[in-house]
Design a protein around this motif. Structure first.
Motif, PDB file in Angstrom:
ATOM      1  N   PRO A 126       9.641  -1.736  -4.264  1.00 16.94           N
ATOM      2  CA  PRO A 126       8.986  -1.801  -2.957  1.00 16.94           C
ATOM      3  C   PRO A 126       9.654  -2.870  -2.090  1.00 16.94           C
ATOM      4  O   PRO A 126      10.300  -3.787  -2.601  1.00 16.94           O
ATOM      5  N   SER A 171      -7.341  -2.966  -5.512  1.00 18.81           N
ATOM      6  CA  SER A 171      -6.148  -2.136  -5.670  1.00 18.81           C
ATOM      7  C   SER A 171      -4.915  -2.948  -5.317  1.00 18.81           C
ATOM      8  O   SER A 171      -5.010  -4.010  -4.697  1.00 18.81           O
ATOM      9  N   SER A 172      -3.772  -2.418  -5.708  1.00 18.95           N
ATOM     10  CA  SER A 172      -2.510  -3.085  -5.405  1.00 18.95           C
ATOM     11  C   SER A 172      -1.443  -2.033  -5.166  1.00 18.95           C
ATOM     12  O   SER A 172      -1.532  -0.908  -5.642  1.00 18.95           O
ATOM     13  N   ASP A 173      -0.441  -2.429  -4.411  1.00 24.38           N
ATOM     14  CA  ASP A 173       0.734  -1.591  -4.185  1.00 24.38           C
ATOM     15  C   ASP A 173       1.940  -2.499  -4.372  1.00 24.38           C
ATOM     16  O   ASP A 173       2.167  -3.355  -3.527  1.00 24.38           O
ATOM     17  N   PRO A 174       2.628  -2.378  -5.493  1.00 28.07           N
ATOM     18  CA  PRO A 174       2.572  -1.329  -6.495  1.00 28.07           C
ATOM     19  C   PRO A 174       1.297  -1.410  -7.337  1.00 28.07           C
ATOM     20  O   PRO A 174       0.749  -2.476  -7.549  1.00 28.07           O
ATOM     21  N   ALA A 175       0.869  -0.249  -7.786  1.00 30.99           N
ATOM     22  CA  ALA A 175      -0.354  -0.142  -8.576  1.00 30.99           C
ATOM     23  C   ALA A 175      -0.129  -0.646  -9.993  1.00 30.99           C
ATOM     24  O   ALA A 175       0.990  -0.627 -10.515  1.00 30.99           O
ATOM     25  N   LYS A 196       1.184  -5.151  -1.484  1.00 34.81           N
ATOM     26  CA  LYS A 196      -0.114  -5.146  -0.812  1.00 34.81           C
ATOM     27  C   LYS A 196      -1.199  -5.288  -1.869  1.00 34.81           C
ATOM     28  O   LYS A 196      -1.242  -4.519  -2.827  1.00 34.81           O
TER      29      LYS A 196
END
Length: 186
Positions: free
Chosen positions: A45, A32-36, A49
């Motif tokens: 952001p 997963s990632s943030d931003p997705a 992450k």
């Protein structure tokens, strides 16, 4: 009778090989990632992450880059690794549009990989005039880097379950062939 033992030993050997090969076939990947991936953000952001399926280390000095339309390049601070999670502070600047987060990491099995996550920013972000980055940040290059030969992205990686199914199919096919040959000779 001798051929039945041969078939049984072939089956046991195939299953043993499959059992020992499965961990080697399971490469880690981006979970997963943030931003997705594919996210549409109204505000940029302040930190990114990346969460992987296994422990990672950073592949080089600038493991994360974010680029966008009109050669926009975000300032990415020093990336930190905590097991399977990589985080880095970012300072956004640029027009609305599609942005690409590129990363390079090395997995615990020494398999190095790189990939990208695309997301959209729905509003422009003005360039900071006199603001300093929030951490000791090194500016990323102003142009989007071209993919290198041999570089893989998560979409290019084959999921580990596919390799496991393929290995099982090969073992089963070998057993079927061995049993057919033994039946013909009996």
């Amino acid at each position: 009778m001798r051929f039945k033992r041969f078939g049984a030993s072939l089956l046991v050997t195939g299953l043993a090989l499959l059992g020992t090969a499965s961990p080697a076939l399971a490469h880690s990947e981006l979970k997963s990632s943030d931003p997705a991936r594919g996210a549409s953000l109204a505000t940029p952001p302040t930190q990114i992450k990346l969460t992987f399926s296994g422990p990672v280390t950073l592949a080089d000095q600038n493991p994360i880059q974010i680029t966008g339309p009109e050669n926009a390049s975000w300032t990415v601070g020093r990336a930190e690794v905590a097991g399977t999670v990589v985080t880095a502070p970012v300072q956004a600047a640029g027009p609305a549009g599609e942005y690409t987060l590129r990363y390079k990491v090395t997995f615990e099995d020494t398999h190095a990989t790189s990939g990208s996550v695309k997301f959209n920013l729905s509003a422009p972000v003005p360039s900071p005039t006199s603001q300093a980055p929030t951490s000791s940040a090194a500016p990323a290059s102003s142009a989007a880097p071209a993919p290198q030969a041999g570089e893989t992205t998560p979409g290019d990686l084959v999921p580990s379950w596919v390799w496991i199914v393929l290995a099982v199919a090969v073992v089963v096919a070998g057993i079927v062939v061995a049993l057919r040959f033994t039946r013909r000779k009996d």
